[in-house]
Design an enzyme around this catalytic site. Structure first.
Site, PDB file in Angstrom:
ATOM      1  N   THR A 132       0.805  -1.226   0.000  1.00  0.00           N
ATOM      2  CA  THR A 132       0.000   0.000   0.000  1.00  0.00           C
ATOM      3  C   THR A 132       0.840   1.279   0.000  1.00  0.00           C
ATOM      4  OG1 THR A 132      -1.402   1.352   1.461  1.00  0.00           O
ATOM      5  CG2 THR A 132      -0.182  -0.406   2.509  1.00  0.00           C
ATOM      6  N   GLU A 134       0.294   3.581   1.883  1.00  0.00           N
ATOM      7  CA  GLU A 134       0.435   3.981   3.282  1.00  0.00           C
ATOM      8  C   GLU A 134       1.863   3.737   3.785  1.00  0.00           C
ATOM      9  OE1 GLU A 134      -1.864   5.365   5.810  1.00  0.00           O
ATOM     10  OE2 GLU A 134      -2.487   6.052   3.845  1.00  0.00           O
ATOM     11  N   TYR A 156      -1.535  -0.031  10.983  1.00  0.00           N
ATOM     12  CA  TYR A 156      -1.838  -0.692   9.706  1.00  0.00           C
ATOM     13  C   TYR A 156      -0.619  -0.646   8.781  1.00  0.00           C
ATOM     14  CZ  TYR A 156      -3.616  -0.961   4.885  1.00  0.00           C
ATOM     15  OH  TYR A 156      -3.784  -1.271   3.552  1.00  0.00           O
ATOM     16  N   LYS A 160       1.749  -3.629   7.340  1.00  0.00           N
ATOM     17  CA  LYS A 160       1.917  -3.833   5.890  1.00  0.00           C
ATOM     18  C   LYS A 160       3.395  -3.724   5.480  1.00  0.00           C
ATOM     19  CE  LYS A 160      -2.227  -4.458   3.961  1.00  0.00           C
ATOM     20  NZ  LYS A 160      -2.579  -5.472   2.953  1.00  0.00           N
TER      21      LYS A 160
HETATM   22  P1  NDP Z   1     -11.656  -4.400   2.159  1.00  0.00           P
HETATM   23  O1  NDP Z   1     -11.593  -3.915   3.560  1.00  0.00           O
HETATM   24  O2  NDP Z   1     -12.798  -4.024   1.303  1.00  0.00           O
HETATM   25  O3  NDP Z   1     -11.596  -6.011   2.169  1.00  0.00           O
HETATM   26  C1  NDP Z   1     -10.775  -6.706   3.067  1.00  0.00           C
HETATM   27  C2  NDP Z   1     -11.046  -8.190   2.936  1.00  0.00           C
HETATM   28  O4  NDP Z   1     -10.230  -8.883   3.875  1.00  0.00           O
HETATM   29  C3  NDP Z   1     -12.495  -8.596   3.263  1.00  0.00           C
HETATM   30  O5  NDP Z   1     -12.848  -9.672   2.442  1.00  0.00           O
HETATM   31  C4  NDP Z   1     -12.394  -9.062   4.707  1.00  0.00           C
HETATM   32  O6  NDP Z   1     -13.406  -9.967   5.080  1.00  0.00           O
HETATM   33  C5  NDP Z   1     -11.053  -9.755   4.644  1.00  0.00           C
HETATM   34  N1  NDP Z   1     -10.416  -9.945   5.970  1.00  0.00           N
HETATM   35  C6  NDP Z   1     -10.183  -9.033   6.925  1.00  0.00           C
HETATM   36  N2  NDP Z   1      -9.531  -9.594   7.951  1.00  0.00           N
HETATM   37  C7  NDP Z   1      -9.359 -10.891   7.640  1.00  0.00           C
HETATM   38  C8  NDP Z   1      -8.773 -11.999   8.303  1.00  0.00           C
HETATM   39  N3  NDP Z   1      -8.229 -11.895   9.514  1.00  0.00           N
HETATM   40  N4  NDP Z   1      -8.771 -13.195   7.670  1.00  0.00           N
HETATM   41  C9  NDP Z   1      -9.334 -13.343   6.450  1.00  0.00           C
HETATM   42  N5  NDP Z   1      -9.933 -12.334   5.789  1.00  0.00           N
HETATM   43  C10 NDP Z   1      -9.935 -11.130   6.379  1.00  0.00           C
HETATM   44  O7  NDP Z   1     -10.271  -3.996   1.476  1.00  0.00           O
HETATM   45  P2  NDP Z   1      -9.954  -3.648  -0.068  1.00  0.00           P
HETATM   46  O8  NDP Z   1     -10.630  -4.628  -0.931  1.00  0.00           O
HETATM   47  O9  NDP Z   1     -10.138  -2.198  -0.270  1.00  0.00           O
HETATM   48  O10 NDP Z   1      -8.377  -3.886  -0.100  1.00  0.00           O
HETATM   49  C11 NDP Z   1      -7.818  -5.158  -0.437  1.00  0.00           C
HETATM   50  C12 NDP Z   1      -6.392  -5.225   0.079  1.00  0.00           C
HETATM   51  O11 NDP Z   1      -5.605  -4.200  -0.516  1.00  0.00           O
HETATM   52  C13 NDP Z   1      -6.233  -5.031   1.582  1.00  0.00           C
HETATM   53  O12 NDP Z   1      -5.165  -5.844   1.989  1.00  0.00           O
HETATM   54  C14 NDP Z   1      -5.877  -3.570   1.720  1.00  0.00           C
HETATM   55  O13 NDP Z   1      -5.139  -3.372   2.909  1.00  0.00           O
HETATM   56  C15 NDP Z   1      -5.031  -3.374   0.490  1.00  0.00           C
HETATM   57  N6  NDP Z   1      -4.996  -2.049  -0.077  1.00  0.00           N
HETATM   58  C16 NDP Z   1      -6.184  -1.411  -0.386  1.00  0.00           C
HETATM   59  C17 NDP Z   1      -6.166  -0.199  -1.024  1.00  0.00           C
HETATM   60  C18 NDP Z   1      -7.410   0.527  -1.350  1.00  0.00           C
HETATM   61  O14 NDP Z   1      -7.329   1.738  -1.627  1.00  0.00           O
HETATM   62  N7  NDP Z   1      -8.553  -0.125  -1.424  1.00  0.00           N
HETATM   63  C19 NDP Z   1      -4.870   0.444  -1.387  1.00  0.00           C
HETATM   64  C20 NDP Z   1      -3.710  -0.345  -1.055  1.00  0.00           C
HETATM   65  C21 NDP Z   1      -3.783  -1.545  -0.428  1.00  0.00           C
HETATM   66  P3  NDP Z   1     -14.877  -9.464   5.564  1.00  0.00           P
HETATM   67  O15 NDP Z   1     -15.614  -9.116   4.302  1.00  0.00           O
HETATM   68  O16 NDP Z   1     -15.388 -10.642   6.268  1.00  0.00           O
HETATM   69  O17 NDP Z   1     -14.648  -8.266   6.434  1.00  0.00           O
HETATM   70  P1  GDR Z   2      -6.773   5.787   3.813  1.00  0.00           P
HETATM   71  O1  GDR Z   2      -8.315   5.941   3.394  1.00  0.00           O
HETATM   72  O2  GDR Z   2      -6.554   6.052   5.246  1.00  0.00           O
HETATM   73  O3  GDR Z   2      -5.988   6.618   2.842  1.00  0.00           O
HETATM   74  O4  GDR Z   2      -6.525   4.242   3.575  1.00  0.00           O
HETATM   75  P2  GDR Z   2      -9.527   6.713   4.051  1.00  0.00           P
HETATM   76  O5  GDR Z   2     -10.531   6.862   2.989  1.00  0.00           O
HETATM   77  O6  GDR Z   2      -9.943   6.094   5.333  1.00  0.00           O
HETATM   78  O7  GDR Z   2      -8.883   8.155   4.404  1.00  0.00           O
HETATM   79  C1  GDR Z   2      -8.369   9.009   3.396  1.00  0.00           C
HETATM   80  C2  GDR Z   2      -8.071  10.364   4.008  1.00  0.00           C
HETATM   81  O8  GDR Z   2      -9.304  11.020   4.329  1.00  0.00           O
HETATM   82  C3  GDR Z   2      -9.187  11.589   5.626  1.00  0.00           C
HETATM   83  N1  GDR Z   2     -10.521  11.727   6.216  1.00  0.00           N
HETATM   84  C4  GDR Z   2     -11.330  10.725   6.578  1.00  0.00           C
HETATM   85  N2  GDR Z   2     -11.200   9.378   6.461  1.00  0.00           N
HETATM   86  C5  GDR Z   2     -12.238   8.604   6.888  1.00  0.00           C
HETATM   87  N3  GDR Z   2     -12.150   7.277   6.753  1.00  0.00           N
HETATM   88  N4  GDR Z   2     -13.366   9.137   7.454  1.00  0.00           N
HETATM   89  C6  GDR Z   2     -13.527  10.478   7.599  1.00  0.00           C
HETATM   90  O9  GDR Z   2     -14.543  10.944   8.109  1.00  0.00           O
HETATM   91  C7  GDR Z   2     -12.473  11.323   7.137  1.00  0.00           C
HETATM   92  N5  GDR Z   2     -12.298  12.663   7.067  1.00  0.00           N
HETATM   93  C8  GDR Z   2     -11.123  12.901   6.515  1.00  0.00           C
HETATM   94  C9  GDR Z   2      -8.277  10.636   6.373  1.00  0.00           C
HETATM   95  O10 GDR Z   2      -7.739  11.277   7.547  1.00  0.00           O
HETATM   96  C10 GDR Z   2      -7.259  10.324   5.303  1.00  0.00           C
HETATM   97  O11 GDR Z   2      -6.273  11.301   5.272  1.00  0.00           O
HETATM   98  C11 GDR Z   2      -7.030   3.570   2.429  1.00  0.00           C
HETATM   99  C12 GDR Z   2      -7.329   2.118   2.837  1.00  0.00           C
HETATM  100  O12 GDR Z   2      -8.004   1.495   1.772  1.00  0.00           O
HETATM  101  C13 GDR Z   2      -6.039   1.372   3.112  1.00  0.00           C
HETATM  102  O13 GDR Z   2      -6.323  -0.007   3.298  1.00  0.00           O
HETATM  103  C14 GDR Z   2      -5.097   1.524   1.917  1.00  0.00           C
HETATM  104  O14 GDR Z   2      -3.886   0.887   2.176  1.00  0.00           O
HETATM  105  C15 GDR Z   2      -4.867   3.006   1.628  1.00  0.00           C
HETATM  106  O15 GDR Z   2      -6.112   3.622   1.366  1.00  0.00           O
HETATM  107  C16 GDR Z   2      -3.975   3.224   0.412  1.00  0.00           C
END
Ligand code: NDP
Ligand code: GDR
Length: 378
Positions: A132, A134, A156, A160
């Site tokens: 990520t 992050e 987190y 990662k």
């Molecule tokens: P989501 O939160 O939408 O999905 C996470 C998935 O992981 C869900 O299926 C959840 O299951 C499952 N999960 C959580 N904990 C466990 C566990 N202990 N064992 C097995 N399964 C588990 O995430 P995204 O689809 O957005 O992201 C996918 C991956 O990419 C993650 O690893 C995230 O950290 C990473 N990532 C995401 C980014 C983004 O912007 N979306 C950017 C960079 C990295 P359940 O549905 O039951 O909760």
């Molecule tokens: P992020 O996503 O932390 O970048 O992680 P998120 O959408 O939670 O936050 C993005 C930015 O918005 C600011 N923010 C808020 N965020 C949330 N959730 N709720 C609020 O009310 C709010 N107001 C402002 C946050 O402070 C932050 O700066 C996501 C996840 O998908 C991770 O798993 C992944 O690795 C990274 O993106 C890349």
């Protein structure tokens, strides 16, 4: 037929990736966690009754914290490709559950890699690790590329970071095809409702339809490089189709503040906002309502008045340590993978807002019929 195993198949990326791989003719196995309610909404359209012939998708109960089930499932399924997408993926929540986050996101990655090694599959099974942006955390340089130093800023991101390096280590130590995709934020209509983009698009639709008064947010100044999840799962696949295992940054190369995302989402519904005030006192106020646009979208709401405050800051959403600026450099992915995103930010906002408007219209119908509609504002 190629066989893929997706951890986190019930999440945003897992659902899009499963759909993508099924279209490519893969047999897809997915790990799901046991929960007290159904948690397969995002993949219900792909689900096949296990009694059907010609099965292409199979779900298995497991958890990234449970080595033995992971080993058993990898042994049974003998995957060509594992996509390790499962994680406790919410940055703010990781400050509340740091130990669990380290276990699932950090050691969980090790469990997958070690299972592949123990089962003697290092030459057969390729592993994609969901790394990520992050990892970059406290800004060292922009734009961030594969060579920019990491400085994680949350439990987190630290978990990662372990996942990232253990993937590199297994690649080098055991000659495994294991790669990190360093993906910047990617969103979609099926993004979890507590991530900022979805929280905004859902609230904009609810406010437009009169089902919510205000949207409370945290840091409006944060800058993110937002892409569409549909484009990003394609990159995951491409990363595993290379000749040599390598790590790639996946990003759009454009960064935008949270405040601007809010403005764009409301504007899509014909509501123009102006922000004033600073930090905790900042407010988003309606300064124009395009009634023709509302009519075109089937929105009837007499209470959208000029001067109404619809966005406020609540410091409870601030993080103890924030990541201020993410801006990725996707040059390597574009050159080596031939990857190019189809969605830009306006197209992403449009997709999310219209999907949420459609969902909220159903809620409105229920509310008008006297049924209780739950409002979660987290
Ligand atoms: P989501 O939160 O939408 O999905 C996470 C998935 O992981 C869900 O299926 C959840 O299951 C499952 N999960 C959580 N904990 C466990 C566990 N202990 N064992 C097995 N399964 C588990 O995430 P995204 O689809 O957005 O992201 C996918 C991956 O990419 C993650 O690893 C995230 O950290 C990473 N990532 C995401 C980014 C983004 O912007 N979306 C950017 C960079 C990295 P359940 O549905 O039951 O909760
Ligand atoms: P992020 O996503 O932390 O970048 O992680 P998120 O959408 O939670 O936050 C993005 C930015 O918005 C600011 N923010 C808020 N965020 C949330 N959730 N709720 C609020 O009310 C709010 N107001 C402002 C946050 O402070 C932050 O700066 C996501 C996840 O998908 C991770 O798993 C992944 O690795 C990274 O993106 C890349």
């Amino acid at each position: 037929m190629k066989v893929a195993l997706i951890t986190g198949i019930t999440g945003q990326d897992g659902a899009y990736l499963a759909e993508f791989l099924l279209k490519k003719g893969y047999f897809v196995h997915g790990l799901k966690r046991r929960s007290s309610l159904f948690n397969t909404d995002r993949i219900d359209h792909l689900y096949q009754d296990p009694h059907e012939e010609n099965l292409h998708l199979k779900l298995h109960y497991s958890d990234l914290t449970d080595s033995t089930s992971l080993i058993r499932i990898i042994q049974e399924t003998q995957p060509d490709e594992i996509y390790n997408l499962a994680a406790m993926s919410h940055v703010k929540v990781s400050f509340d559950t740091p130990e669990y986050t380290a276990n699932a996101d950090g050691i969980g990655t090790l469990r997958i890699l070690e299972a592949v090694r123990l089962l003697g599959l290092t030459k057969k099974t390729k592993v994609y690790q969901a790394a990520t942006s992050e990892l970059y955390g406290l800004v060292q340089a922009v734009p961030q590329s594969e060579t920019t130093p990491f400085y994680p800023r949350s439990p987190y991101a630290v978990a990662k970071l372990y996942g990232y390096w253990i993937t590199v280590n297994y690649r080098e130590a055991y000659d495994m095809f294991a790669c990190n995709g360093i993906l910047f934020n990617h969103e979609s209509p099926i993004r979890g409702e507590t991530f900022v983009t979805r929280k905004i698009t859902r609230a904009a639709a609810k406010i437009a339809l009169g089902l919510q008064d205000k949207l409370y947010l945290g840091n409006l100044d944060a800058q993110r490089d937002w892409g569409h999840a549909k484009d990003y799962v394609e990159a995951m696949y491409l990363i595993l189709q290379q000749e040599k295992p390598e790590d790639f940054v996946i990003a759009t190369g454009v960064t935008t503040r949270v405040r601007e995302f809010v403005r764009m989402a409301f504007a899509e519904l014909g509501i123009e906002l102006e922000f004033s005030g600073k930090a905790e006192n900042e407010k988003g106020v309606i300064i124009n309502v395009d009634h023709e646009r509302l009519e075109e979208l089937g929105i009837k709401n007499e209470n959208l008045h000029l001067g109404t405050t619809v966005v406020k800051v609540d410091p409870k959403y601030y993080r103890p340590t924030e990541v201020d600026l993410l801006l990725g450099d996707p040059t390597k992915a574009m050159t080596k993978l031939g990857w190019k995103p189809k969605y830009d930010l306006p197209a992403l906002v449009k997709d999310m807002v219209h999907s949420d408007l459609h969902l909220v219209q159903k809620d409105k119908y229920l509310a008008d019929g006297g049924f209780k509609v739950m409002n979660y504002f987290e």
